[in-house]
Design an enzyme around this catalytic site. Structure first.
Site, PDB file in Angstrom:
ATOM      1  N   ASP A  19       0.828  -1.222   0.000  1.00  0.00           N
ATOM      2  CA  ASP A  19       0.000   0.000   0.000  1.00  0.00           C
ATOM      3  C   ASP A  19       0.860   1.268   0.000  1.00  0.00           C
ATOM      4  O   ASP A  19       0.554   2.228  -0.695  1.00  0.00           O
ATOM      5  CB  ASP A  19      -1.038   0.004   1.148  1.00  0.00           C
ATOM      6  CG  ASP A  19      -0.463  -0.173   2.546  1.00  0.00           C
ATOM      7  OD1 ASP A  19       0.733  -0.492   2.679  1.00  0.00           O
ATOM      8  OD2 ASP A  19      -1.235   0.005   3.518  1.00  0.00           O
ATOM      9  N   GLY A 106      -2.948  -8.611  13.871  1.00  0.00           N
ATOM     10  CA  GLY A 106      -2.781  -8.307  12.447  1.00  0.00           C
ATOM     11  C   GLY A 106      -4.105  -8.238  11.710  1.00  0.00           C
ATOM     12  O   GLY A 106      -4.157  -8.376  10.486  1.00  0.00           O
ATOM     13  N   SER A 108      -6.346  -5.590  12.148  1.00  0.00           N
ATOM     14  CA  SER A 108      -6.785  -4.191  12.120  1.00  0.00           C
ATOM     15  C   SER A 108      -7.740  -3.802  13.230  1.00  0.00           C
ATOM     16  O   SER A 108      -8.725  -3.100  12.989  1.00  0.00           O
ATOM     17  CB  SER A 108      -7.421  -3.847  10.770  1.00  0.00           C
ATOM     18  OG  SER A 108      -6.445  -3.710   9.808  1.00  0.00           O
ATOM     19  N   SER A 109      -7.419  -4.207  14.451  1.00  0.00           N
ATOM     20  CA  SER A 109      -8.232  -3.705  15.570  1.00  0.00           C
ATOM     21  C   SER A 109      -8.131  -2.180  15.641  1.00  0.00           C
ATOM     22  O   SER A 109      -9.100  -1.507  16.011  1.00  0.00           O
ATOM     23  CB  SER A 109      -7.777  -4.332  16.882  1.00  0.00           C
ATOM     24  OG  SER A 109      -6.412  -4.070  17.111  1.00  0.00           O
ATOM     25  N   GLU A 145      -4.253   7.819  12.694  1.00  0.00           N
ATOM     26  CA  GLU A 145      -3.255   6.759  12.913  1.00  0.00           C
ATOM     27  C   GLU A 145      -1.820   7.249  12.681  1.00  0.00           C
ATOM     28  O   GLU A 145      -0.918   6.926  13.441  1.00  0.00           O
ATOM     29  CB  GLU A 145      -3.560   5.561  12.003  1.00  0.00           C
ATOM     30  CG  GLU A 145      -2.552   4.454  12.184  1.00  0.00           C
ATOM     31  CD  GLU A 145      -3.128   3.062  12.107  1.00  0.00           C
ATOM     32  OE1 GLU A 145      -4.310   2.883  12.429  1.00  0.00           O
ATOM     33  OE2 GLU A 145      -2.379   2.155  11.722  1.00  0.00           O
ATOM     34  N   ASP A 157      -5.707  -0.599   5.780  1.00  0.00           N
ATOM     35  CA  ASP A 157      -6.662  -1.011   6.813  1.00  0.00           C
ATOM     36  C   ASP A 157      -7.880  -0.093   6.854  1.00  0.00           C
ATOM     37  O   ASP A 157      -9.020  -0.554   6.958  1.00  0.00           O
ATOM     38  CB  ASP A 157      -5.977  -1.013   8.188  1.00  0.00           C
ATOM     39  CG  ASP A 157      -4.683  -1.797   8.184  1.00  0.00           C
ATOM     40  OD1 ASP A 157      -4.521  -2.653   7.304  1.00  0.00           O
ATOM     41  OD2 ASP A 157      -3.838  -1.537   9.045  1.00  0.00           O
ATOM     42  N   TYR A 209       8.525  -2.265  10.857  1.00  0.00           N
ATOM     43  CA  TYR A 209       7.605  -1.801   9.819  1.00  0.00           C
ATOM     44  C   TYR A 209       8.171  -0.529   9.179  1.00  0.00           C
ATOM     45  O   TYR A 209       8.241  -0.404   7.957  1.00  0.00           O
ATOM     46  CB  TYR A 209       6.217  -1.539  10.413  1.00  0.00           C
ATOM     47  CG  TYR A 209       5.182  -1.131   9.390  1.00  0.00           C
ATOM     48  CD1 TYR A 209       4.370  -2.084   8.789  1.00  0.00           C
ATOM     49  CD2 TYR A 209       5.016   0.203   9.012  1.00  0.00           C
ATOM     50  CE1 TYR A 209       3.418  -1.722   7.851  1.00  0.00           C
ATOM     51  CE2 TYR A 209       4.076   0.572   8.079  1.00  0.00           C
ATOM     52  CZ  TYR A 209       3.267  -0.390   7.500  1.00  0.00           C
ATOM     53  OH  TYR A 209       2.327  -0.023   6.568  1.00  0.00           O
TER      54      TYR A 209
HETATM   55  C1  GLA Z   1      -0.288  -3.020   8.347  1.00  0.00           C
HETATM   56  C2  GLA Z   1      -0.460  -1.575   7.901  1.00  0.00           C
HETATM   57  C3  GLA Z   1      -0.987  -1.512   6.466  1.00  0.00           C
HETATM   58  C4  GLA Z   1      -0.167  -2.375   5.517  1.00  0.00           C
HETATM   59  C5  GLA Z   1       0.036  -3.765   6.116  1.00  0.00           C
HETATM   60  C6  GLA Z   1       0.971  -4.606   5.291  1.00  0.00           C
HETATM   61  O1  GLA Z   1      -1.532  -3.644   8.454  1.00  0.00           O
HETATM   62  O2  GLA Z   1      -1.376  -0.916   8.754  1.00  0.00           O
HETATM   63  O3  GLA Z   1      -1.017  -0.161   6.038  1.00  0.00           O
HETATM   64  O4  GLA Z   1       1.050  -1.769   5.195  1.00  0.00           O
HETATM   65  O5  GLA Z   1       0.551  -3.704   7.433  1.00  0.00           O
HETATM   66  O6  GLA Z   1       0.395  -4.919   4.089  1.00  0.00           O
END
Ligand code: GLA
Length: 380
Positions: A19, A106, A108-109, A145, A157, A209
Site C-alpha cells: 500500500d 494483524g 486491524s483492531s 493513525e 486497513d 515496519y
Molecule cells: C499493516 C499496515 C498496512 C499495511 C500492512 C501490510 O496492516 O497498517 O497499512 O502496510 O501492514 O500490508
C-alpha cells in the site's frame, strides 16, 4: 441523542506491504467488530470508556492532537481530533467502546476502532454515511493513525474497514485507480478461509515496519521511479544493494500476485488461488523478511494438513495467518496446527472465523432527537 456504530476488522487476502509503495491490495471485512455507543453531551467534554482498559480518557477535542494522547485512547480520541481538523463540528460526547477484534493479531483492531468512532461521530453530527463521506473518513482515520498514534501505516486497513463490500473483497490500487469490489465465492464450492491467530503480538509504531518502508523508499529512489508500482522485475538488476533488491522483488512480484489472485477468484480456481497465497508467503518470509517462526509454523502445518494455500496476513512480525481449506478438512487442519504448536512448545493459537463480512456502519440511533437531514440506520 445517542448513536451506536460498528466497524469490522479485516483480513488482507493478498497484496502485503504494497500500500505504501503505490501497489495493489485485496482485503475483506471479517465478522469481528468494534462497537461504539456515542451519547451527545451539553458541554464540550469528551469521555471515552472501553471495556478493554480500566480507566476512561477524558478531555476536549483540543487535548486529543498529536503527542497529547497515548495508548488505546490515541486511536479513538485521535479520530475525533482528525474529524475536527477536517471541519466536522463535533459536540461533546460520552463514548462506550467494546470490541471483539483481537488486538495485535494483524486483523486491524486499530482501524476498526478508528472507523467505528468516525462513523458514529459523523452520525452524531447529523451526516448521512454515503460513499463520498466514507472515502473522506478513510483519510480522517489515516490521519489519526499516522499523526496522533504515530504509526507510519499505508492506508490499506482504513480503506478495508470503511469500504469493503458486503461479503466480498475490495481491490485497492494505491496508484490511483478507484477501489473495485471483487466477489469471494469460495463458500459456494465448499472452501473455507480460516484465520489462525498465533498469539504473537506485533508493534507497528516503531521498528521493523518503519524500516521496511524506508527500504522501499530507498529502492524507489535508487531505481529513479515514481513508486515501486512503476518498476518491473527486469529493473532489479540495476539495484546494487542485496537487501533493497529483495525488498523490491517482494513488492513487484506481490503486485502481480494480486492480479493473479483476482483472476483465480474470477475463474473460481481455488487451487490457483492457493498457489498464489503460498507464493506470497514465501516472498514475505524470504524477501521481505516480515514473517516469524510462529507464522511459518501455522502456514506449514495448515498446508501439510491439506490447505490449498496459506500465508501470513497483515503487517507481520507476529499476528495471524490465513489458510484456504476445503470444508471437509477444516477440523483436521485446525487440529494439525494445534499439534504443531504443542510440539514446538508454543501456546495454542486461536482459530477465528474468516467469513467475508461488511464494512463500518451505524447500527442504531436514537431517532427521536435526530437533527434535520439525518437519515437513520445504516446507510451503506
Ligand atoms: C499493516 C499496515 C498496512 C499495511 C500492512 C501490510 O496492516 O497498517 O497499512 O502496510 O501492514 O500490508
Amino acid at each position: 441523542m445517542a448513536i451506536t456504530a460498528s466497524a469490522p476488522g479485516r483480513v488482507n487476502l493478498i497484496g502485503e506491504h504494497t500500500d505504501y509503495t503505490g501497489g495493489l491490495c485485496l482485503p475483506f471485512a471479517i465478522p469481528y467488530t468494534t462497537t461504539v455507543r456515542l451519547t451527545r453531551r451539553d458541554d464540550d467534554r469528551i469521555r471515552l470508556t472501553t471495556t478493554h482498559a480500566p480507566r476512561p480518557w477524558e478531555g476536549r477535542l483540543l487535548d486529543a492532537g498529536p503527542g497529547a494522547v497515548a495508548g488505546w485512547a490515541a486511536y479513538a480520541a485521535g479520530t475525533l481530533w482528525a474529524l475536527g481538523e477536517a471541519g466536522f463540528d463535533l459536540p461533546g460526547m460520552d463514548v462506550l467502546i467494546d470490541s471483539t477484534v483481537p488486538i495485535g493479531a494483524g486483523l486491524s483492531s486499530s482501524a476498526s476502532l478508528e472507523a467505528a468512532m468516525a462513523v458514529g461521530a459523523v452520525a452524531l453530527c447529523g451526516r448521512t454515511l454515503d460513499s463520498s463521506l466514507r472515502r473522506e473518513l478513510v483519510e480522517v482515520c489515516r490521519r489519526a493513525e499516522t499523526e496522533v498514534v504515530g504509526a507510519p501505516t499505508g492506508g490499506l486497513d482504513q480503506h478495508a474497514v470503511l469500504l469493503a463490500p458486503e461479503g466480498g473483497a475490495l481491490l485497492l490500487d494505491f496508484d490511483g485507480a478507484p477501489p473495485r469490489a471483487v466477489p469471494l465465492t469460495w463458500a459456494e464450492d465448499r472452501v473455507v478461509l480460516v484465520i489462525i491467530d498465533t498469539g504473537v503480538t506485533h508493534a507497528l509504531v516503531e521498528g521493523d515496519y518503519g524500516s521496511r518502508r524506508a527500504e522501499c523508499e530507498a529502492a524507489t529512489a535508487a531505481l529513479g521511479v515514481r513508486s515501486l508500482r512503476a518498476a518491473t522485475l527486469a529493473d532489479l538488476g540495476r539495484l546494487q544493494d542485496p537487501v533493497l533488491t529483495r525488498r523490491a522483488r517482494h513488492v513487484i512480484s506481490e503486485n502481480s500476485r494480486v492480479e493473479d489472485a483476482v483472476a483465480a477468484l474470477g475463474a473460481r480456481d481455488w487451487t490457483a488461488l492457493g498457489r498464489t497465497l503460498n507464493a506470497s508467503h514465501r516472498s514475505l518470509r524470504d524477501d521481505f523478511e516480515v514473517s516469524c517462526p510462529e507464522l511459518d509454523l501455522a502456514v506449514d502445518a495448515a498446508l501439510d494438513a491439506g490447505a490449498l494455500g496459506a500465508r501470513m496476513t497483515g503487517g507481520g512480525f507476529g499476528g495471524s495467518a490465513i489458510a484456504l481449506v476445503p470444508a471437509e478438512r477444516v477440523d483436521g487442519c485446525r487440529r494439525a496446527v494445534d499439534a504443531a504448536f504443542t510440539r514446538a512448545g508454543l501456546a495454542a493459537p486461536t482459530h477465528l472465523d474468516g467469513t467475508p463480512s461488511g464494512a463500518a456502519a451505524v447500527i442504531a440511533d436514537d431517532a427521536a432527537s435526530v437533527g434535520p437531514g439525518y437519515s437513520s440506520g445504516s446507510s451503506r
